[in-house]
Design an enzyme around this catalytic site. Structure first.
Site, mmCIF file in Angstrom:
data_model
loop_
_atom_site.group_PDB
_atom_site.id
_atom_site.type_symbol
_atom_site.label_atom_id
_atom_site.label_comp_id
_atom_site.label_asym_id
_atom_site.label_seq_id
_atom_site.Cartn_x
_atom_site.Cartn_y
_atom_site.Cartn_z
ATOM 1 N N CYS A 23 27.491 43.795 37.674
ATOM 2 C CA CYS A 23 26.549 42.857 38.271
ATOM 3 C C CYS A 23 26.742 42.776 39.775
ATOM 4 C CB CYS A 23 26.699 41.431 37.743
ATOM 5 S SG CYS A 23 26.586 41.299 35.969
ATOM 6 N N GLY A 50 23.115 46.093 38.843
ATOM 7 C CA GLY A 50 22.677 45.568 37.555
ATOM 8 C C GLY A 50 21.170 45.490 37.513
ATOM 9 N N ASN A 125 30.465 38.494 38.572
ATOM 10 C CA ASN A 125 30.611 39.956 38.540
ATOM 11 C C ASN A 125 32.008 40.256 38.023
ATOM 12 O OD1 ASN A 125 30.933 42.545 41.103
ATOM 13 N ND2 ASN A 125 30.583 42.744 38.927
ATOM 14 N N GLY A 126 32.083 40.965 36.909
ATOM 15 C CA GLY A 126 33.390 41.299 36.332
ATOM 16 C C GLY A 126 33.379 41.054 34.845
ATOM 17 N N CYS A 255 39.038 48.033 42.418
ATOM 18 C CA CYS A 255 38.518 49.089 41.540
ATOM 19 C C CYS A 255 38.303 50.386 42.323
ATOM 20 C CB CYS A 255 37.192 48.619 40.939
ATOM 21 S SG CYS A 255 36.299 49.917 40.071
ATOM 22 N N TYR A 261 31.523 55.698 43.218
ATOM 23 C CA TYR A 261 30.268 55.727 42.490
ATOM 24 C C TYR A 261 29.502 54.420 42.482
ATOM 25 C CZ TYR A 261 27.712 56.259 38.016
ATOM 26 O OH TYR A 261 26.783 56.320 37.034
ATOM 27 N N CYS A 452 43.148 49.609 41.177
ATOM 28 C CA CYS A 452 43.068 49.847 39.740
ATOM 29 C C CYS A 452 42.543 51.257 39.552
ATOM 30 C CB CYS A 452 42.123 48.853 39.070
ATOM 31 S SG CYS A 452 41.863 49.251 37.320
HETATM 32 S S1 SF4 Z 1 39.199 51.718 38.323
HETATM 33 FE FE1 SF4 Z 1 39.768 50.027 36.932
HETATM 34 S S2 SF4 Z 1 38.215 48.432 37.284
HETATM 35 FE FE2 SF4 Z 1 37.435 50.352 38.163
HETATM 36 S S3 SF4 Z 1 36.151 51.281 36.553
HETATM 37 FE FE3 SF4 Z 1 38.220 52.164 36.366
HETATM 38 S S4 SF4 Z 1 39.291 50.831 34.883
HETATM 39 FE FE4 SF4 Z 1 37.472 49.713 35.596
#
Ligand code: SF4
Length: 519
Positions: A23, A50, A125-126, A255, A261, A452
């Site tokens: 989102c 979204g 968002n999340g 992220c 992307y 992440c």
């Molecule tokens: S880097 Fe982490 S938060 Fe981002 S899409 Fe991959 S798993 Fe999900």
């Protein structure tokens, strides 16, 4: 210089959507400004995050009104609707469902009255990972099945506290990824989880403040970027100015996929421009996976910056070999079987004169199921390409995301069962190369420990519940009471099929979907 439009190239085949973002959120506090229109344009800039539903909540100090519906921002709002949304603070939301299905009730912002008489509207968002645990503590009757409605109910559950004080109690109990914008009659709030998984930025208008998922949305409404909302921070903005509090110790894990992307190329995350990152990923891809070829082409649009980087680094000419039909976007028209079989051809057309007789390098951002690349390679060969070499500007996606991105299931991920050569054979390429995880991280200029990367390496920074009760439909049938008398729009209700009653339902009040408001 070619510039991506933020559309998801995996979404080129309407029958097989690729990763979907969770989102886009936007909030504005600006007395004297047309806040609903600013929010509309902010959401327009965030539409790529979204496309299932859109909504705006607005307050003039005396009450909060929400207008929302299924559809794109431009389908949901028109001039008369925006003119009816008067006030000096607003929040907005462009939704893809990560928890809860695609229904009117799950469109955002959510809205709820507290016992103290304050009304709270919230956009998210999340994705939370302790949703079922939280659901057991709330008796919500509004029919929605989203973690966002749960959080709204939690915030409204402290009649003796201000919304700000309630937020400082509730936010530390949430686990998962959340970038929230929310509001009551007078105050705009923004909060980001302790890991800052999803982006959220603060901007300044001449006469107010803006918060948004991406800096590009600030640019588009003429706001200057102040800073990111910090992980673990709650911001409140009202007549008294801006206040900031910490509700959790920050442990940044932004992220990584946003850089590859999800985010617009004209957005900046962590001080690093997304377009520059993608060009650098392309350069690294060229060094890691060189090939003798005549032409580098992108899969438009999201593969474009990395293809430019690949061409620059390799010295192979850059060109367009696939033309995107820009106006076949997301549609509510159900394709017939004949049309469905056209698949990607509805959206991409090869330039035969350009690709014929050439060895082509095709740069794309990711491979999920492999169907898109398989179809592109077939089209290019049919158009006379001598060789097709696929280069991917992210490592293989092997793990699902629980923090707001809806990939295919793990079983559907082509990289889950096959090695690189197996994938190459499966999609029919002459060669296949993915950028390494180290190369990708280095291109972001962020320390590995602050990112992440779980969908690539399986290292989840936020613990997942042992009962595995996660996923977008977790609340459907869990801790919910469905009131049969509570009439609701049919699932799949769209602006185009609104009758007068359904149209009225697009306005929501704190009393629920059946307490209708007219402008
Ligand atoms: S880097 Fe982490 S938060 Fe981002 S899409 Fe991959 S798993 Fe999900």
């Amino acid at each position: 210089m070619p510039r991506g439009d933020g559309r998801l190239s995996q979404d080129l085949d309407p029958g097989r959507p690729g990763p979907q973002d969770a989102c886009g959120v936007f909030g504005v506090w600006a007395p004297g400004e047309e806040v609903a229109k600013l929010t509309y344009f902010g959401l327009y800039a965030l539409q790529h995050r979204g496309q299932e539903a859109a909504g705006i909540a607005v307050s003039d100090g005396s009450g909060v009104v929400v207008y929302k519906d299924l559809g794109l921002v431009a389908q949901v709002f028109d001039e008369p609707t925006l003119a009816s949304l008067r006030g000096y603070l607003a929040i907005g939301h462009a939704r893809y469902s990560t928890t809860g299905g695609s229904t009117w009730e799950n469109a955002q912002p959510t809205i709820q009255a507290s016992d103290s008489g304050t009304t709270i509207a919230l956009a998210h968002n999340g994705n939370l990972v302790n949703t079922s645990e939280l659901a057991a503590t709330v008796d919500s009757k509004d029919g929605s099945t989203s973690d966002t409605a749960l959080v709204t109910a939690l915030l409204a559950g402290y009649p003796d506290l201000s919304v700000e004080e309630a937020a400082m109690r509730v936010l530390p109990t949430l686990r998962g990824a959340f970038s929230f914008v929310f509001m009551d009659e007078n105050t705009l709030y923004a909060a980001r989880d302790a890991n800052g998984v999803r982006p959220l930025v603060l901007g300044r208008l001449e006469r107010g403040w803006v918060v948004a998922s991406e800096t590009a949305a600030l640019d588009i409404v003429g706001a200057s970027v102040v800073r990111e909302v910090e992980p673990g921070e709650l911001i409140a903005i009202d007549d008294d100015g801006l206040r900031s509090q910490r509700f959790a110790v920050p442990d940044p894990k932004g992220c990584l996929f946003e850089y590859v992307y999800l985010a617009r190329p004209d957005t900046t995350i962590g001080g690093r421009n997304v377009y520059a990152t993608r060009v650098e990923i392309g350069r690294r891809l060229a060094r890691e996976h060189p090939v003798e070829a005549d032409l580098v082409i992108p899969v438009p649009e999201s593969g474009t910056p990395a293809a430019i980087g690949y061409a620059e680094e390799s010295g192979i000419p850059y060109g367009s070999g696939l033309v995107k039909n820009a106006y076949v976007g997301r549609t509510f028209i159900q394709p017939s079987q004949t049309i469905r079989q056209l698949g990607i051809r509805l959206k991409l057309n090869p330039l035969r004169q350009i690709v014929r007789g050439k060895r082509i390098v095709v740069v794309d951002d990711s491979i999920v199921r492999g169907n898109t690349q398989r179809a592109i390679i077939r089209m290019l060969r049919e158009s006379g390409a001598l060789e097709v070499h696929i280069r991917i500007s992210s490592p293989p996606v092997k793990w699902p995301c629980f923090y707001g991105i809806d990939f295919a299931t793990r079983a559907e991920l082509v990289a889950n069962g096959l090695d690189t050569d197996g994938i190459r054979r499966s999609i029919g390429a002459d060669s296949l190369g993915y950028v390494s995880l180290a190369g990708l991280i280095s291109a972001t200029e962020q320390p590995k420990t602050r990112l992440c990367r779980a969908c690539f390496d399986g290292d989840y920074p936020i613990g997942l519940p042992s009962d595995n009760l996660i996923g977008k439909h977790v609340l459907e049938g869990v801790g919910r009471r469905v009131d049969a008398d509570n009439e609701r729009p049919e699932p799949g209700h769209t602006p185009g099929d609104s009758d007068s009653t359904a149209g009225a339902r697009q306005y929501a009040s704190p009393g629920g979907a059946d307490a209708l408001l007219r402008p």
